[in-house]
Design a protein around this motif. Sequence first.
Motif, PDB file in Angstrom:
ATOM      1  N   GLU A 235      15.147  20.680  29.132  1.00  0.00           N
ATOM      2  CA  GLU A 235      16.014  21.846  29.105  1.00  0.00           C
ATOM      3  C   GLU A 235      16.788  21.903  27.788  1.00  0.00           C
ATOM      4  OE1 GLU A 235      18.631  21.617  32.439  1.00  0.00           O
ATOM      5  OE2 GLU A 235      17.029  21.286  33.901  1.00  0.00           O
ATOM      6  N   LYS A 237      19.943  24.359  26.763  1.00  0.00           N
ATOM      7  CA  LYS A 237      20.779  25.419  27.304  1.00  0.00           C
ATOM      8  C   LYS A 237      22.099  25.543  26.542  1.00  0.00           C
ATOM      9  CE  LYS A 237      19.100  25.033  32.079  1.00  0.00           C
ATOM     10  NZ  LYS A 237      19.488  24.778  33.487  1.00  0.00           N
ATOM     11  N   GLY A 274      19.017  29.016  34.660  1.00  0.00           N
ATOM     12  CA  GLY A 274      20.448  28.862  34.450  1.00  0.00           C
ATOM     13  C   GLY A 274      21.259  29.489  35.565  1.00  0.00           C
TER      14      GLY A 274
END
Length: 403
Positions: A235, A237, A274
């Motif tokens: 990930e 983010k 998310g």
Amino acid sequence: MLSIRYRPLAVVIGALFTFPLSTPAFAQAEEGMRLYGGIGWAYDDNLLRVPENERPFGNKRGDSYRTLEGGIVYNKRISRQRVAVSAKASKVKFDYFKQLDYDGRDVQGVWNWELGRLFEGRAEASYARTLAPYTDFRSDERNLRQQQHRLIDAGIKMHPSWKLRFGVARDEFTYELLAQRFNNRTEKAAEVELMYTPKSGSSVGLVARRLEGDYPFRRPGRLDNTLADDFTQDELKARVNWIATGSTTLQALVGYVRREQPSFGEGKTSGVNGRVNLLYTPKGKVAYTASVWREFAPIESTAISYTLNKGAKIAANWYATGKVRVDAEAVYEQREYNARRAFIGSDDLNDSIRAANLRATWQATRKIQVITGYSHQQRSGAPALGTSKFDANVVQVSANVLF
């Protein structure tokens, strides 16, 4: 903060039928050690999440149950350190499905630490044993789930407005029922974050995270039994905490996720994942929360091991008086399944879960708390997977005291 979340709506709401009595919120404000006790009663009109127009398990759908629990709570600030520990044992007894009776455990410990002006972080560990939900599993046998969680998180202040943070976590899940042991797994996560916090109090960070899942047992029904459900998930983010006004805050953790799980088709999937939360706390007695999310999540099913969940939630908290608080929320989540192989209906493997929850808390005295609640859950079902439509309603009342 780094965490491994195993709370898709199907699990969270499905687990509500056990209504574990939470450690009282007022315990957190008092330092020192306290003894804690609680009693509760609840009725679920579809305890085992039986599909509509079916009445298996002795032609019985609903059941009531009683909860008795006790434990200790410890909360202490030592210089710049904060330590919080709680440990409780519970006994749950059902009126009809007596084979589900169980003894629960819940132990948690958190240490928030600071070292000088540059270093800070937290360490935490927990252990929980409770009845696993029956949302995606057809049975009237007892299936206890044990979860062990450990986490270490540390941050370095490189500049008044900049911080570099590192974290590692490990979660282990084990299931009592032999027919469900394919859900046993270990999830290990590691992440690093560079965070910027201006004087306004808002913050923005870039988070890189890797999650690894290890399943020691094969899932039944697999054509190729050499492949497990092991996976890796990477990930990248952005984490945002934007204080828009004195009463409005936007929180977001959103970015790109790539998941590799060889046991499924091509074994790779990716996209935006998310969660975004909007908090609105105007002056007065009511506060509001709204959330949307798109996340991969595990599922306790013989046919599918993970889903892509897309959901939304709205909630309100009404502080009616100094002693009475009312919480209400409505949740909708759509689950998209990834089939291992093509079969009739595999091109439309979706279902949805709707839930509504209402709870009132009365702080009768500084040490005594009474809670009443109602929960409704409804699933649309995915016939191709054998998951049918159902609805369930739960009412609950409980009381606890902190000595």
